[in-house]
Design an enzyme around this catalytic site. Structure first.
Site, PDB file in Angstrom:
ATOM      1  N   HIS A 146       0.824  -1.211   0.000  1.00  0.00           N
ATOM      2  CA  HIS A 146       0.000   0.000   0.000  1.00  0.00           C
ATOM      3  C   HIS A 146       0.859   1.262   0.000  1.00  0.00           C
ATOM      4  O   HIS A 146       2.012   1.264   0.438  1.00  0.00           O
ATOM      5  CB  HIS A 146      -0.936   0.016   1.215  1.00  0.00           C
ATOM      6  CG  HIS A 146      -0.218   0.072   2.536  1.00  0.00           C
ATOM      7  ND1 HIS A 146       0.323   1.230   3.052  1.00  0.00           N
ATOM      8  CD2 HIS A 146       0.053  -0.895   3.439  1.00  0.00           C
ATOM      9  CE1 HIS A 146       0.895   0.980   4.208  1.00  0.00           C
ATOM     10  NE2 HIS A 146       0.746  -0.311   4.473  1.00  0.00           N
ATOM     11  N   ARG A 150      -6.019   1.084   4.250  1.00  0.00           N
ATOM     12  CA  ARG A 150      -4.871   1.595   3.493  1.00  0.00           C
ATOM     13  C   ARG A 150      -4.535   0.684   2.316  1.00  0.00           C
ATOM     14  O   ARG A 150      -4.100   1.158   1.264  1.00  0.00           O
ATOM     15  CB  ARG A 150      -3.669   1.802   4.406  1.00  0.00           C
ATOM     16  CG  ARG A 150      -3.156   0.583   5.157  1.00  0.00           C
ATOM     17  CD  ARG A 150      -2.172   1.028   6.234  1.00  0.00           C
ATOM     18  NE  ARG A 150      -1.494  -0.049   6.942  1.00  0.00           N
ATOM     19  CZ  ARG A 150      -1.966  -0.652   8.024  1.00  0.00           C
ATOM     20  NH1 ARG A 150      -3.150  -0.320   8.513  1.00  0.00           N
ATOM     21  NH2 ARG A 150      -1.257  -1.595   8.630  1.00  0.00           N
ATOM     22  N   GLU A 159      -1.601  -6.667   7.729  1.00  0.00           N
ATOM     23  CA  GLU A 159      -0.239  -6.456   8.225  1.00  0.00           C
ATOM     24  C   GLU A 159      -0.002  -7.319   9.460  1.00  0.00           C
ATOM     25  O   GLU A 159      -0.941  -7.793  10.106  1.00  0.00           O
ATOM     26  CB  GLU A 159      -0.064  -4.965   8.561  1.00  0.00           C
ATOM     27  CG  GLU A 159       1.285  -4.540   9.127  1.00  0.00           C
ATOM     28  CD  GLU A 159       2.456  -4.893   8.235  1.00  0.00           C
ATOM     29  OE1 GLU A 159       2.775  -6.103   8.118  1.00  0.00           O
ATOM     30  OE2 GLU A 159       3.076  -3.968   7.678  1.00  0.00           O
ATOM     31  N   HIS A 182       0.458  -5.512   2.517  1.00  0.00           N
ATOM     32  CA  HIS A 182       1.291  -4.791   3.472  1.00  0.00           C
ATOM     33  C   HIS A 182       2.729  -5.289   3.432  1.00  0.00           C
ATOM     34  O   HIS A 182       2.997  -6.378   2.923  1.00  0.00           O
ATOM     35  CB  HIS A 182       0.720  -4.959   4.877  1.00  0.00           C
ATOM     36  CG  HIS A 182      -0.720  -4.552   4.960  1.00  0.00           C
ATOM     37  ND1 HIS A 182      -1.128  -3.294   5.348  1.00  0.00           N
ATOM     38  CD2 HIS A 182      -1.862  -5.241   4.661  1.00  0.00           C
ATOM     39  CE1 HIS A 182      -2.454  -3.223   5.291  1.00  0.00           C
ATOM     40  NE2 HIS A 182      -2.911  -4.390   4.877  1.00  0.00           N
TER      41      HIS A 182
END
Length: 232
Positions: free
Chosen positions: A9, A60, A87, A182
């Site tokens: 991202h 995100r 993440e 991520h």
């Protein structure tokens, strides 16, 4: 030859503020929005198109994928989201400034938490608002699926479960796939694809918002990979 595109991202607000983010659901910074849009333009210029997108449950990553697909004119493709692409969960470090954490715990300890594959940061208590069990979007997860903290190996385990159950079968069907996720979830997948050792994976840094193209053979083994935008 099969092409798979991976994108970390764009810069988030907490990347900008140098905070441990993990599963905290923060937005892209303005720079992150621009990085995502630029990724979409580059993918379009280089002739990529997609049948299916995969992303995490965190905005995100979802927003990065949305901006990319909008720039490409492909907003209507199928998108699958999973917490298994989230993440790494940084436990009680989430929300703390990285430099201040170093002052409090020492640089060596923080480096261990951040970079070792098997050391977990301090765990959250289940009453902590940062615990995923207190977030409605994870209400369908079992208790043993809700992390209080994670190391990199924990993250890799769930990413590879999802790779085998959901992503790999789509590639085997010949579908063109993009994954927006991520730093640590993508490091886990890259570690698997490229057979990178535990020692070497901790050195791998992924650029935000710069698509990586993996060229795979019919057995989904990597032939080569490369960033699509020139190094910053």
């Amino acid at each position: 030859m099969i092409k798979l595109v991976l994108v970390r991202h764009g810069q988030s607000e907490w990347n900008l503020e140098n905070k441990f983010t993990g599963w905290t659901d923060v937005s892209l910074s303005q720079k992150g929005v621009e990085e995502a849009k630029e990724a979409g333009r580059v993918l379009k210029e280089k002739g990529f198109s997609f049948d299916l997108g995969f992303t995490s449950e965190l905005k995100r990553a979802k927003d990065t994928l949305d901006y990319i697909l909008k720039e490409m004119g492909e907003e209507n493709i199928e998108i699958k989201r999973s917490w298994k692409l989230n993440e790494r969960h940084y436990g009680a470090l989430q929300g703390l400034n990285k430099d201040e954490t170093k002052k409090k715990y020492g640089e060596e300890q923080v480096l261990l938490w951040r970079r070792s594959t098997d050391v977990r940061p301090p765990a959250l208590d289940v009453t902590d608002p940062r615990y995923p069990g207190n977030d409605p979007k994870y209400k369908d997860l079992k208790e043993d699926e809700l992390p209080k903290t994670e190391n990199l190996l924990d993250t890799i385990k769930r990413v590879l479960e999802y790779w085998n159950s959901d992503i790999k079968p789509e590639l085997e069907k010949g579908r063109k796939v993009i994954i927006a996720a991520h730093g640590n979830s993508l490091r886990g997948l890259i570690k698997y694809l490229d057979n990178i050792s535990d020692e070497d994976i901790i050195k791998l840094e992924l650029q935000t918002g710069n698509p990586i193209c993996y060229e795979l053979d019919d057995n989904l083994k990597p032939i080569r990979h490369y960033y699509l935008k020139e190094s910053k």
